[in-house]
Design an enzyme around this catalytic site. Structure first.
Site, PDB file in Angstrom:
ATOM      1  N   PRO A   1       0.824  -1.212   0.000  1.00  5.96           N
ATOM      2  CA  PRO A   1       0.000   0.000   0.000  1.00  5.96           C
ATOM      3  C   PRO A   1       0.851   1.253   0.000  1.00  5.96           C
ATOM      4  O   PRO A   1       1.845   1.339   0.712  1.00  5.96           O
ATOM      5  CB  PRO A   1      -0.789  -0.127   1.308  1.00  5.96           C
ATOM      6  CG  PRO A   1       0.098  -0.942   2.202  1.00  5.96           C
ATOM      7  CD  PRO A   1       0.788  -1.917   1.295  1.00  5.96           C
TER       8      PRO A   1
ATOM      9  N   CYS B   1       3.029   3.419   8.826  1.00 12.37           N
ATOM     10  CA  CYS B   1       3.188   4.686   8.101  1.00 12.37           C
ATOM     11  C   CYS B   1       4.009   5.667   8.942  1.00 12.37           C
ATOM     12  O   CYS B   1       3.661   5.940  10.092  1.00 12.37           O
ATOM     13  CB  CYS B   1       1.835   5.298   7.760  1.00 12.37           C
ATOM     14  SG  CYS B   1       1.984   6.853   6.836  1.00 12.37           S
TER      15      CYS B   1
ATOM     16  N   LYS C   1       0.687  -4.397   9.071  1.00 11.97           N
ATOM     17  CA  LYS C   1       1.929  -3.962   8.435  1.00 11.97           C
ATOM     18  C   LYS C   1       2.610  -2.994   9.387  1.00 11.97           C
ATOM     19  O   LYS C   1       2.013  -2.024   9.832  1.00 11.97           O
ATOM     20  CB  LYS C   1       1.649  -3.291   7.086  1.00 11.97           C
ATOM     21  CG  LYS C   1       2.908  -2.930   6.297  1.00 11.97           C
ATOM     22  CD  LYS C   1       2.548  -2.420   4.891  1.00 11.97           C
ATOM     23  CE  LYS C   1       3.807  -2.253   4.037  1.00 11.97           C
ATOM     24  NZ  LYS C   1       4.627  -1.111   4.435  1.00 11.97           N
TER      25      LYS C   1
ATOM     26  N   ASN D   1       9.250  -6.148   3.099  1.00 18.15           N
ATOM     27  CA  ASN D   1       8.976  -4.942   2.328  1.00 18.15           C
ATOM     28  C   ASN D   1      10.135  -3.959   2.495  1.00 18.15           C
ATOM     29  O   ASN D   1      10.735  -3.887   3.552  1.00 18.15           O
ATOM     30  CB  ASN D   1       7.652  -4.328   2.808  1.00 18.15           C
ATOM     31  CG  ASN D   1       7.334  -2.992   2.168  1.00 18.15           C
ATOM     32  OD1 ASN D   1       7.113  -2.010   2.859  1.00 18.15           O
ATOM     33  ND2 ASN D   1       7.312  -2.933   0.859  1.00 18.15           N
ATOM     34  N   GLY D   2      10.418  -3.220   1.426  1.00 13.41           N
ATOM     35  CA  GLY D   2      11.446  -2.190   1.483  1.00 13.41           C
ATOM     36  C   GLY D   2      12.567  -2.456   0.496  1.00 13.41           C
ATOM     37  O   GLY D   2      13.226  -3.500   0.561  1.00 13.41           O
TER      38      GLY D   2
END
Length: 322
Positions: A18, A100, A139, A200-201
């Site tokens: 996302p 986030c 997440k 992720n990343g």
């Protein structure tokens, strides 16, 4: 069993991560045209906003978007649960944003701020879990700062509260998107939980996806910024993981054609004026790798007329320069 449903949703081992203001209906649709099986994820949906306006374009989807996860942000357990219950009519999975790093999100005690409040994060997961019948994921990041690397305990607590799936970004909140994602640390989390983990990343190519999986020992990878300017990336990673076949990245000509398609779809979705302005953020990713690319982007962002934009892009296709 939910575990079986989760395994089916992530069978391709690749997901679209996302990204607020990025992974909208149009981008998700473009990715799906190349990848039939990856797990799509919506951009972040505010539970506060959703309680006010439910008929919003942010929830729009097509029948072929499954499997798809809808990501929620917020910090009020009951409001989050009510929003998740509403969204499950569209979703195959609900994802809770606990990673986030943006200031306005963290100041509202949402996103990565929840990594400093494990009890509240657990209450959110438990409450949401009690009101939905589809899988629930979270997440998050390695921690809030390098001195607060609580990702292993945090992941365990999320699993205890009822999370069925984890996506972890290999940076802290304080790193934002700077530095390098630490994929090896993700392996520590993978060893200490029993539910699937996606890393992720910094996954921006087939090669980095392979390296990420090797270092993280994760069940799969969530690709975010890597799809910008390359809507084929997820499908190419999937192809390699499934068959060992390496497909090259798109040529300049393919990228320009993809950008034209992206632009026209956003105009159809948002209207010409808003659509053109919205797509400007994507120009640096599509329009690069040729002589005069920077100058070309500078001219593109000044254009408000669709015909002029398409004509400029056609000039690039003809000469491979600007």
């Amino acid at each position: 069993m939910l575990a079986d449903r989760v395994n089916t949703l992530i069978a391709s081992r690749v997901s679209l991560a996302p990204m607020a203001g990025i992974t909208d209906y149009v981008l998700r649709s473009l990715v799906r045209e190349h990848s039939k099986n990856c797990l799509l994820t919506t951009e972040m949906i505010s539970s506060e906003a959703l309680t006010q306006v439910k008929d919003t374009d942010i929830v729009k989807r097509d029948d072929n978007h499954s499997p798809i996860s809808y990501q929620l942000s917020g910090h009020k357990p009951k409001m989050m649960a009510d929003s998740a219950e509403y969204l499950q009519r569209f979703a195959d999975m609900i994802d809770i944003n606990m990673g986030c790093p943006v200031n306005k999100v963290v100041k509202g005690t949402d996103g990565a701020a929840l990594m400093r409040n494990v009890d509240l994060a657990q209450e959110i997961v438990r409450t949401v879990k009690s009101q939905i019948t589809i899988p629930l994921s979270v997440k998050f990041r390695l921690g809030y700062t390098m001195d607060e690397l609580n990702f292993v305990e945090y992941g365990q607590k999320m699993q205890e509260a009822g999370a069925d799936f984890i996506t972890i970004h290999g940076r802290t909140r304080s790193q934002m998107y700077g530095g390098k994602a630490d994929w090896k640390k993700i392996a520590e989390l993978k060893r200490n939980v029993d539910i699937p983990v996606f890393a992720n990343g910094d996954v921006v190519s087939v090669e980095t996806a392979i390296q990420c999986l090797e270092e993280s020992q994760a069940d799969g990878v969530a690709i975010g910024r890597g799809v910008l300017g390359d809507v084929t990336l997820i499908s190419r990673v999937e192809r390699y993981l499934a068959t060992g076949e390496y497909l090259p990245p798109p040529t300049l000509e393919q990228k320009i054609e993809d950008m034209k398609t992206h632009l026209l779809r956003e105009i159809e979705f948002r209207g010409e004026d808003v659509g053109i302005k919205f797509v400007r953020k994507f120009y640096p990713y599509y329009v690069n790798g040729f002589q005069g690319a920077s100058r070309c982007r500078g001219e593109l962002v000044m254009l408000d007329d669709l015909k002029a934009i398409l004509a400029l892009l056609d000039r690039i296709l003809v000469s491979n320069s600007f």
